[in-house]
Design a protein around this motif. Sequence first.
Motif, PDB file in Angstrom:
ATOM      1  N   LEU A 202      13.967  33.964  12.571  1.00 37.17           N
ATOM      2  CA  LEU A 202      13.120  32.768  12.602  1.00 37.17           C
ATOM      3  C   LEU A 202      12.918  32.316  14.039  1.00 37.17           C
ATOM      4  N   ALA A 203      13.982  32.416  14.860  1.00 39.45           N
ATOM      5  CA  ALA A 203      13.878  32.018  16.269  1.00 39.45           C
ATOM      6  C   ALA A 203      12.785  32.839  16.967  1.00 39.45           C
ATOM      7  N   ARG A 206       9.383  31.619  15.862  1.00 34.62           N
ATOM      8  CA  ARG A 206       9.079  30.329  16.509  1.00 34.62           C
ATOM      9  C   ARG A 206       8.675  30.549  17.966  1.00 34.62           C
ATOM     10  N   GLN A 209       5.156  31.962  18.133  1.00 30.13           N
ATOM     11  CA  GLN A 209       4.137  30.947  17.889  1.00 30.13           C
ATOM     12  C   GLN A 209       3.938  30.088  19.153  1.00 30.13           C
ATOM     13  N   ARG A 210       5.047  29.734  19.825  1.00 31.79           N
ATOM     14  CA  ARG A 210       4.959  28.941  21.069  1.00 31.79           C
ATOM     15  C   ARG A 210       4.212  29.715  22.151  1.00 31.79           C
ATOM     16  N   THR A 236      13.842  27.412  21.185  1.00 32.88           N
ATOM     17  CA  THR A 236      13.684  28.134  19.908  1.00 32.88           C
ATOM     18  C   THR A 236      14.955  28.860  19.480  1.00 32.88           C
TER      19      THR A 236
ATOM     20  N   GLU B 213       2.687  27.852  12.874  1.00 29.34           N
ATOM     21  CA  GLU B 213       3.274  26.553  13.235  1.00 29.34           C
ATOM     22  C   GLU B 213       3.771  25.817  11.995  1.00 29.34           C
TER      23      GLU B 213
END
Lengths: 326, 326
Positions: A202-203, A206, A209-210, A236, B213
């Motif tokens: 998940l990190a 994330r 996405q950033r 993240t 997001e």
Amino acid sequence: MNTLPVMEIAAALKQARRVLVLTHIHPDGDALGSQLALGMVLRGLGKEVSLFGEAEVSHLYDFLPGANEITTELPDLDSFDCAVALDCGDAHRLGDNMTALLAIKPFLVLDHHAGHQEFGDQRWVDPHRASTGEMVYDLAVALEADISSEAAYCLYTAIVSDTGSFKYSSTTAETFRVARELVLKGVKPAEVAGKLFDNYSLARLRLFQRVLEGLSLHCNGRIAMISAPQRFFGETGAAPQDTEGFINYPRALTSVKVAAFLKEAEAGMVSVSLRSKGATYDVAKVAAMFGGGGHRNAAGFKRFNTTIEQLSGELLRALEPLVEKC
Amino acid sequence: MNTLPVMEIAAALKQARRVLVLTHIHPDGDALGSQLALGMVLRGLGKEVSLFGEAEVSHLYDFLPGANEITTELPDLDSFDCAVALDCGDAHRLGDNMTALLAIKPFLVLDHHAGHQEFGDQRWVDPHRASTGEMVYDLAVALEADISSEAAYCLYTAIVSDTGSFKYSSTTAETFRVARELVLKGVKPAEVAGKLFDNYSLARLRLFQRVLEGLSLHCNGRIAMISAPQRFFGETGAAPQDTEGFINYPRALTSVKVAAFLKEAEAGMVSVSLRSKGATYDVAKVAAMFGGGGHRNAAGFKRFNTTIEQLSGELLRALEPLVEKC
């Protein structure tokens, strides 16, 4: 007399009793898959085999059968009467113990890197091969060895890993020939693909996405830039190695010819990956201007005592002459 | 007498003079690649060939050689003495002209869909094949036809498209056998992969980033949900069909067993895609609860007069019993 390099390597291995199987530092899927598979093949022929690597196997590849048998403790090197280095483009990529390792005789080398720097006693180097795994398969055939389903799994992983699942320009009819043989030995392509590609934390998602959020386009969309400042990792929980593959997304934009990814893995140290499409846009030249290197379509460099903000302007000015309409 | 279905289909085609080659509505890469390639193969044998499709070829596949030769205007059906439907799991997928098309005799069918609903006069249906393109290759061999480099390119695109570049569980040794043959006929794997996968619009990338997001995890990370409310399309300029493949990202998270994607393509209409990993998690059952359908690992449904907010709670309650630790 055998004159084909693969037959010479096979002949040397047949005579050996205790073999040390090596690969390059920071090993990827091709390196580890090839190392593990050759270990299995040689054990099947009754050889005593040790597998050595400087560091623990990355969590990205610890699904490979036998991954825990790669020892990080240097074995007694005098006990070997043969060493094989796999997927190693030059001797320095053997790591800190290079000199001691190279003292093992004969020292055999199997590699597919363009620009391979010769080392060792006997070599089979073929830059037209898409992966070292593909070559280890043919070596096993030359050895008349059994390829177990586990060895096949490791070799298939090596091939998929180094061809981006048969997408890179290195992929040839030979690649598909070997992939077919490995599937006939029981490999399930979807299983390997799942392990290699459906393995996001998940990190990492994330962070991805950033990073995408900050995408910028230049020169009428021909140049794309993304970046990961150090704080993104803290925010993240992702690790710097989690960015593997991110640059493929800006590169995949229809308009983009050249993509750049600036990563601040440590404060003040920015590593840059460059990718381009086709023969026209040579990013190795640009990387060389910054003291780096690589291939026409994939290159990179590192700079210390800088920031992403400082470096991105300078990099953009260096990239602009590559593409039209800037 | 030929008893293999492929030989029977080949025999019928050999006798034909004017052939209409068809595929399913909303054609994907396998459908179009197979249709175009069979057209070229039959023309090479001296047949008069027409290719018909209800709608213009999607911009995702207009790179295929000959794509502009697929006519959207229904030809004079009386002039054909043979029709072939490719990749068509049931007759209704022939579209609005189904009845008129099926009146052409003989009507031949070549398909690889599990759950194929029989139609037409002669069929070669093999659900163990990864793509119809793979079957068209073997049909061309049975026809003793030349496979031009353009036809090979279309067939390779069909295969890569329907296997996710050799990643899906449908991929077999046969798939690699045919891929190898096509590469030997001049196909460059990286070129096809570039056309199929490096073809993102900026709007699509922006939409992707917005959708990621909003990712949410449930049941200790075993269920992932993403969504695209209608305003996202307006804000990014992306089209509803641009979301193809998005669900693979939440699905790729290590912890995730079931992924759901809720898309509001029109106000008040939400379409839901469900994906799961492995044999344990049957999302087709859940889709059926909502009036939809599909396979164990890939299913979906639509609901009208609802919102993403309303539907997501209901869906989550339906998904929870599938996974442990909820």
